[in-house]
Design a protein around this motif. Structure first.
Motif, PDB file in Angstrom:
ATOM      1  N   ASP A 228      31.404  -8.194  45.197  1.00 34.62           N
ATOM      2  CA  ASP A 228      32.490  -7.353  44.016  1.00 34.62           C
ATOM      3  C   ASP A 228      34.553  -7.206  45.181  1.00 34.62           C
ATOM      4  OD1 ASP A 228      31.591  -6.488  42.269  1.00 34.62           O
ATOM      5  OD2 ASP A 228      30.163  -5.213  42.878  1.00 34.62           O
ATOM      6  N   PHE A 229      34.850  -7.123  44.151  1.00 33.55           N
ATOM      7  CA  PHE A 229      36.392  -7.476  44.648  1.00 33.55           C
ATOM      8  C   PHE A 229      36.973  -8.325  45.543  1.00 33.55           C
ATOM      9  CE2 PHE A 229      35.177  -3.183  43.003  1.00 33.55           C
ATOM     10  CZ  PHE A 229      35.982  -3.313  41.912  1.00 33.55           C
TER      11      PHE A 229
ATOM     12  N   ARG B 107      42.911  -4.189  39.138  1.00 29.06           N
ATOM     13  CA  ARG B 107      41.811  -4.491  39.176  1.00 29.06           C
ATOM     14  C   ARG B 107      41.737  -6.106  38.187  1.00 29.06           C
ATOM     15  NH1 ARG B 107      37.314  -6.290  37.084  1.00 29.06           N
ATOM     16  NH2 ARG B 107      35.845  -5.663  36.489  1.00 29.06           N
TER      17      ARG B 107
ATOM     18  N   ASP C 241      35.654  -9.956  35.367  1.00 32.34           N
ATOM     19  CA  ASP C 241      35.087 -10.149  36.091  1.00 32.34           C
ATOM     20  C   ASP C 241      34.447 -11.250  36.227  1.00 32.34           C
ATOM     21  OD1 ASP C 241      34.034  -7.636  35.532  1.00 32.34           O
ATOM     22  OD2 ASP C 241      33.411  -7.045  33.524  1.00 32.34           O
TER      23      ASP C 241
ATOM     24  N   LYS D 251      23.014 -10.530  43.742  1.00 29.33           N
ATOM     25  CA  LYS D 251      23.460 -10.042  42.519  1.00 29.33           C
ATOM     26  C   LYS D 251      22.205 -11.362  41.515  1.00 29.33           C
ATOM     27  CE  LYS D 251      26.849  -8.121  42.024  1.00 29.33           C
ATOM     28  NZ  LYS D 251      27.170  -6.931  40.504  1.00 29.33           N
TER      29      LYS D 251
ATOM     30  N   SER E 225      27.268 -10.395  37.492  1.00 28.99           N
ATOM     31  CA  SER E 225      29.242 -10.886  37.861  1.00 28.99           C
ATOM     32  C   SER E 225      29.409  -9.843  38.818  1.00 28.99           C
ATOM     33  CB  SER E 225      29.765 -11.235  36.447  1.00 28.99           C
ATOM     34  OG  SER E 225      30.079  -9.657  35.682  1.00 28.99           O
ATOM     35  N   VAL E 226      30.334 -10.508  39.310  1.00 31.53           N
ATOM     36  CA  VAL E 226      31.224  -9.272  40.819  1.00 31.53           C
ATOM     37  C   VAL E 226      32.842  -8.827  39.595  1.00 31.53           C
ATOM     38  CG1 VAL E 226      29.956 -10.828  42.329  1.00 31.53           C
ATOM     39  CG2 VAL E 226      32.136 -11.483  41.429  1.00 31.53           C
ATOM     40  N   LYS E 227      32.759  -7.628  40.171  1.00 32.94           N
ATOM     41  CA  LYS E 227      34.574  -7.861  39.870  1.00 32.94           C
ATOM     42  C   LYS E 227      35.425  -8.451  40.635  1.00 32.94           C
ATOM     43  CE  LYS E 227      32.777  -3.047  38.340  1.00 32.94           C
ATOM     44  NZ  LYS E 227      31.584  -3.706  38.721  1.00 32.94           N
ATOM     45  N   THR E 228      36.493  -8.271  40.171  1.00 35.29           N
ATOM     46  CA  THR E 228      37.620  -9.302  41.232  1.00 35.29           C
ATOM     47  C   THR E 228      39.037  -7.874  41.510  1.00 35.29           C
ATOM     48  OG1 THR E 228      39.172 -10.823  39.715  1.00 35.29           O
ATOM     49  CG2 THR E 228      37.276 -11.335  40.516  1.00 35.29           C
TER      50      THR E 228
ATOM     51  N   ALA F 247      36.645  -8.139  49.492  1.00 31.81           N
ATOM     52  CA  ALA F 247      34.979  -9.054  49.380  1.00 31.81           C
ATOM     53  C   ALA F 247      34.776  -8.675  50.916  1.00 31.81           C
ATOM     54  CB  ALA F 247      34.839  -9.621  48.674  1.00 31.81           C
TER      55      ALA F 247
END
Length: 198
Positions: A12-13, A63, A66, A40, A45-48, A91
């Motif tokens: 994430d991120f 933000r 995904d 996962k 999905s991960v957030k970018t 991340a």
């Protein structure tokens, strides 16, 4: 040389451009890329995060998208992969505390396989203890951390044996070209220039 199988670390991120552009670019030239993140499953999905440079003392974070991953980092066997991509973003600051992530990274260095790391990605490499004696670059604010890990600092894209590093996504063209060279990628452009009309 035929396409390689490339593993890409995510979480994430992770920085949006730094995870998506290498994934797509490597697949475009015939490599198979699998992105993995802690905890996962395939299709999750991960957030970018989008990091932009606007003349401030540091980058701005917004933000992003995904990004769908191919599975969990703990479920892959790094021996099945020919190369590793370690993008930056926020991340890496927590991925570097994950034992599965560190084990994966160590495999690629012990086996002397190609590794490309960008921006904050080298934080993970430092935590894995694989950078001593290396020439490296990373996001400029990481220079003290990289030197503490035993590296010689360079202010541009650098290739040190199997390791290719860049400072941030503005380095993509040069960083990816260097990584493709380390991978032994032969790109056949397949297009002849059009003849001038007479």
């Amino acid at each position: 040389m035929s396409g390689r199988t490339v593993l890409e670390l995510a979480g994430d991120f992770v920085e949006d451009y730094e995870v998506m552009v290498p994934y797509q670019a490597l697949e475009t030239v015939g490599h198979e890329v699998h992105a993995v993140a802690p905890e996962k499953d395939e299709g999750e999905s991960v957030k970018t995060a989008i990091h932009d440079f606007r003349g401030d003392q540091t980058y701005l974070e917004e933000r992003g998208h995904d990004f769908v991953v191919d599975g969990a980092v703990g479920d892959v066997d790094p021996a099945d992969y020919d190369a590793l991509v370690v993008p930056g973003g926020r991340a890496p600051e927590y991925l570097r505390t994950n034992p599965d992530v560190l084990d994966v990274v160590r495999h690629f260095f012990e086996a002397d396989k190609p590794v490309a790391a960008l921006c904050h990605g080298p934080q993970i490499l430092a935590a894995a203890g694989v950078l001593d004696g290396r020439e490296i670059t990373a996001y400029p604010a990481l220079e003290p951390e990289m030197k503490a890990a035993g590296c010689s600092w360079v202010d541009e894209v650098v290739v040190d044996g199997n390791l290719v590093t860049g400072q941030a996504w503005p380095d993509h063209a040069e960083w990816l070209a260097a990584f493709l060279d380390v991978l032994g990628t032969d790109i056949d452009h397949g297009v002849e220039p059009a003849a001038a009309d007479e």
